[in-house]
Structures are given as C-alpha cells and as structure tokens.
Design a protein around this motif. Structure first.
Motif, PDB file in Angstrom:
ATOM      1  N   GLU A 111      -5.766  16.742 -15.482  1.00  9.13           N
ATOM      2  CA  GLU A 111      -4.429  17.315 -15.438  1.00  9.13           C
ATOM      3  C   GLU A 111      -3.360  16.294 -15.808  1.00  9.13           C
ATOM      4  N   ARG A 112      -2.264  16.808 -16.321  1.00 11.35           N
ATOM      5  CA  ARG A 112      -1.119  15.974 -16.655  1.00 11.35           C
ATOM      6  C   ARG A 112      -0.265  15.728 -15.411  1.00 11.35           C
ATOM      7  N   TRP A 113       0.738  14.870 -15.609  1.00 15.60           N
ATOM      8  CA  TRP A 113       1.798  14.715 -14.622  1.00 15.60           C
ATOM      9  C   TRP A 113       2.801  15.833 -14.856  1.00 15.60           C
ATOM     10  N   TYR A 114       3.189  16.540 -13.804  1.00 12.31           N
ATOM     11  CA  TYR A 114       3.958  17.770 -13.985  1.00 12.31           C
ATOM     12  C   TYR A 114       5.438  17.671 -13.608  1.00 12.31           C
ATOM     13  N   LEU A 115       5.824  16.710 -12.800  1.00  7.23           N
ATOM     14  CA  LEU A 115       7.223  16.609 -12.365  1.00  7.23           C
ATOM     15  C   LEU A 115       7.914  15.475 -13.121  1.00  7.23           C
TER      16      LEU A 115
END
Length: 482
Positions: A111-115
């Motif tokens: 998963e990516r960084w989302y914030l």
C-alpha cells in the motif's frame, strides 16, 4: 481541415488497434484440461484497503471457470487495474494448483502512503515554462492542502485546501467511487471559492492581457455534484451538475465589455456535463500500450438562463503501441466543437491552457472550436527498475521504481473563432511544432519531462512539464481563466 486531420490520424493508428501483446503464461503446460476453476483468492498486504475494493478490480472471482489460455491475460489486466486505482505501489499476483482443474490465486499488495498534508508554494501561471519566461514572482500561491487518499479504506478521496497569494482558493472535495456493494455507482461533491487582485481580462497578439488592483477584482463560487456509473472495468459514465457565480469590478467591464457578456459585472448559472470514457490503457499514469477514448457534452446555462447559453461537444482518442523491444509510439487527437456559444470571454478557452501545442507554451489561442493532434515516438533508455534504500525505515517509501524514455514528438492544431481572429494571428491558422525530450517516470505517479521544441514560426526553447505527454486530462472542473 478537421476531416483531413481525422483521416490522417486514423490511417496512422488503425494498423495498431488490433495488435495483440504477447504475455507469459503462468499455467503448467503439462495440465491437459482447457478449463480451470478458481478455488480461492487470497489477498495479503491490504492493511487499510477493504477487501471488496481489491476484488472489484479483478477480472475473475472465486468459483469462476475460465480458459487456461486466458488466465495469464486476465491476471495481467487485473494487476494493471489494481495499479491504476493508485492505492498500491506494487502488486503481484501468483497462482498455485490445488489439482489438475483447480487453482488458488495469491495477491500481494504494497500500500501507498495515503495522508498528504502539502504545504503549498507554487506558481500560478498556465505552465511552469510560462512562469519562468514571464519572471513575475508576484504570481506565487502559498498555503496548505490536505489530501487523504483511500479514506476509510474504500478508495474515497478527501481534499481540503486553503490557498493564499496570487489566486486565493478555499476548497473542500469528497469523492466516493463506490456507494453500492457491486462498486458500479459513485458520487463526488465539490465546493470552491476563489478571489484575485489580478486577472487576465483579454487576449491580444496571442498573449493574455492582465489588470492588477490593490483590491479584489474577481470572485468565483463553484459548487458541483457528480454521479459516476462504471458498469465494467474499462467503461465509465459521468453526470455532473455545477453551479457557478462570477463577480468582477466595473473596471474589468470597461476594459472588456464581453468578459461576462453584455457589460455584466455578475453572472450565475448552472452547468451540466455528460462524459463517457472507455479506457484500456496498461497504465493511467504513463501508458505504453492500449487505447482510451472519451466523448463529452457540456451545457453552460440551464433552466433557460438568459445570461449564459453555451453548448459544446468534445472528444479525445489516444492510442499507445509497442513497436519493438524498446520502441513505442503514442498518438492522441482532441476535438472541440461549439454548437451554441455566447460571447463570454471568461468561458472561452481553446489552446494554451490545459491543452496546448509544445513550443507554444508562451501563447494562448482562444476560440470556439479547435483540434489538437499529438504524436510521440519513444525509445526506452532505462527500462523500469526497482531500487530499495534500506536506510529509509518506511516500506511505503524505501522501494523506488523508475524508468527513462527518449522522445521525438510532433504536434499540430487549429483554432476557429470569429471574435478573436482579428487581434490574434494564430487563430484560423494551421499550427505545428516538433522536438525532442526526455521523460523521467517514478513512483507515486510522478513524471517530469524535459523538452526542446520548435514551432512553425521558428520560436524554440527548452521546456519543463509534468505528467504524460499524450492526454487524457483528468480535470473535471473548469473554474475559468487566470
């Protein structure tokens, strides 16, 4: 002119449309059966993302019976779908036989960084090259932009922006791509407020003419709600209703009586947009194979609004193909045709904004109708690679993929208009340009392009751009001019 360009365009790409891309088959050739049953799908790495969001992008599901020869193709396309929703940095899909006719599928996600709380410090010009050329450091925006991707683990997007400086903006945007269990229906809401002390009030000699004041001279309120319908993986429909309120000072109406039409200093109106998109590219960030086309109809001024009556159609077709081991060719055509068009300068834009010919970055060509034809011939200098930096503790950032491509390109375009053709010589003129460039592609959808180009008038220069060279433009909201 437009018909001729269409004939040239489609004759150029028609031979590639039905090209088949070979891919490796993960199935054991010793298995005689032609049909395989998917027993189980195991997903690993989706710590935030809901399982149903992942399953929505797969071209298969548990208990499906599929052709052995078709499995590799379905896995490849499913991987592309998962990468294209921009929730994951890396995706791997593997298979394991349970017996001769049943398999399990294992999906591993990173998963990516989302914030992302972005501090804003940006230029406010039409493009970076124009900003560097103008050397006007007053056109700087600053502030804070908070972006939350994959909100609630459902691929929802929340945006909040407070921007100051040259073009003040206050924004809140919320997008829910799936409001139903099948993941076919989505909604998006948007509210934005803008105000400026300097704006472009006219176009003369293919240059924007600006007026500046110590006080605010333009305010815009923009609110919209959109409904999207995605019945299949590659096809989608968008229906958008928008409210727009624009106010200017008397000085602007004196400088250009047609800025809002008929010497008005305020107009408010509802708009409606319908858009159909069919997207079969291997990547939405930097595609090398596949195609995409989009057809839109836009109406400004609903409910018999006496102030605004604008209606236009636009269409985009882009084709991407692999010629040989390291060579690629991309071609894109965009056409806009106005059927009803009030003479409102604020809403009349053609080339030089989001759509432009390379080597014409310093110019704007305003009008009602236009076509833009772009072609790129690519050579892969550095094939996609992954490099891991152990000193970076987070797995969301320490593994970087990158690739580099050399480009030869040729653009052409034409703008038609009966208002601005007198004071702007590039209107009703067949325009073209060409050049060479290097594209650097890396993770988190980042692309930077360094280009040298020259146009038909002999104007040339080095230019810097961000994003893929062949459209489609993702913007769905047009808030007007600078």
């Amino acid at each position: 002119m437009t018909k001729s360009i269409l004939l040239i365009f489609f004759s150029t790409i028609i031979g590639n449309i039905f090209a088949q891309n070979s891919s490796s088959n993960n199935i054991d050739a010793s298995i005689d059966t032609n049909q395989i049953i998917i027993s189980n799908i195991y997903i690993k790495g989706n710590k935030v993302t809901k399982k149903r969001i992942v399953l929505r992008e797969l071209k298969f599901k548990e208990n499906d019976t599929i052709s052995k020869n078709n499995l590799a193709k379905l896995i490849k396309r499913s991987k592309e779908n998962l990468l294209n929703i921009s929730l994951f940095n890396y995706v791997s899909i593997k298979t394991s036989f349970v017996n001769k006719s049943n398999i399990n599928i294992f999906i591993n996600l990173e998963e990516r960084w989302y914030l992302w709380p972005y501090p804003i410090f940006e230029h406010a010009d039409r493009n970076l090259s124009s900003f560097i050329h103008n050397k006007d450091w007053d056109r700087i925006n600053y502030g804070l932009f908070v972006l939350k991707n994959n909100f609630r683990g459902r691929n929802e997007i929340l945006k909040i922006k407070a921007r100051y400086g040259y073009k003040e903006q206050y924004l809140i945007n919320y997008k829910i791509p799936y409001i139903d269990k099948k993941g076919k229906n989505g909604i998006e809401t948007n509210f934005a407020y803008f105000r400026q002390k300097e704006i472009a009030f006219n176009t003369i000699n293919n240059k924007l003419q600006f007026y500046q004041s110590d006080n605010y001279i333009r305010e815009i309120i923009d609110a919209s709600v959109s409904y999207s319908y995605r019945p299949r993986w590659d096809n989608s429909h968008l229906f958008k209703l928008e409210y727009k309120n624009v106010s200017i000072t008397d000085t602007i109406t004196i400088l250009n009586s047609d800025y809002l039409g008929d010497r008005r200093d305020n107009i408010f109106y509802f708009n409606f947009v319908y858009r159909f998109t069919s997207d079969k590219r291997d990547s939405k960030v930097y595609p090398l194979k596949g195609y995409v086309y989009r057809i839109s109809a836009t109406k400004f001024g609903l409910f018999k609004n006496p102030d605004v009556n604008i209606f236009y159609l636009d269409a985009v077709y882009s084709k991407y193909c692999k010629i040989s081991n390291k060579f690629y060719f991309n071609s894109g055509l965009k056409i806009k045709k106005s059927l009803k068009n009030d003479n409102i300068y604020f809403e009349k834009q053609a080339l030089g904004y989001d759509d432009f010919l390379r080597a014409f970055e310093y110019n704007v060509i305003d009008g009602n109708d236009f076509f833009l034809f772009r072609n790129n011939f690519k050579y892969e200098l550095v094939k996609p690679r992954i490099k891991q930096y152990e000193f970076i503790p987070s797995s969301k950032f320490n593994k970087i993929h990158y690739s580099v491509y050399l480009n030869l390109f040729f653009d052409s375009g034409y703008v038609n208009d009966n208002i601005y053709d007198v004071s702007n010589t590039m209107v009703k003129e067949f325009l073209y340009s060409g050049g060479i460039g290097i594209d650097f592609v890396t993770y988190y959808d980042k692309i930077i392009r360094f280009e040298y180009s020259v146009n038909k008038f002999g104007n040339n220069g080095f230019f810097i751009h961000f994003g893929a060279p062949i459209f489609i433009n993702k913007k769905t909201t047009n808030i007007g001019r600078l």
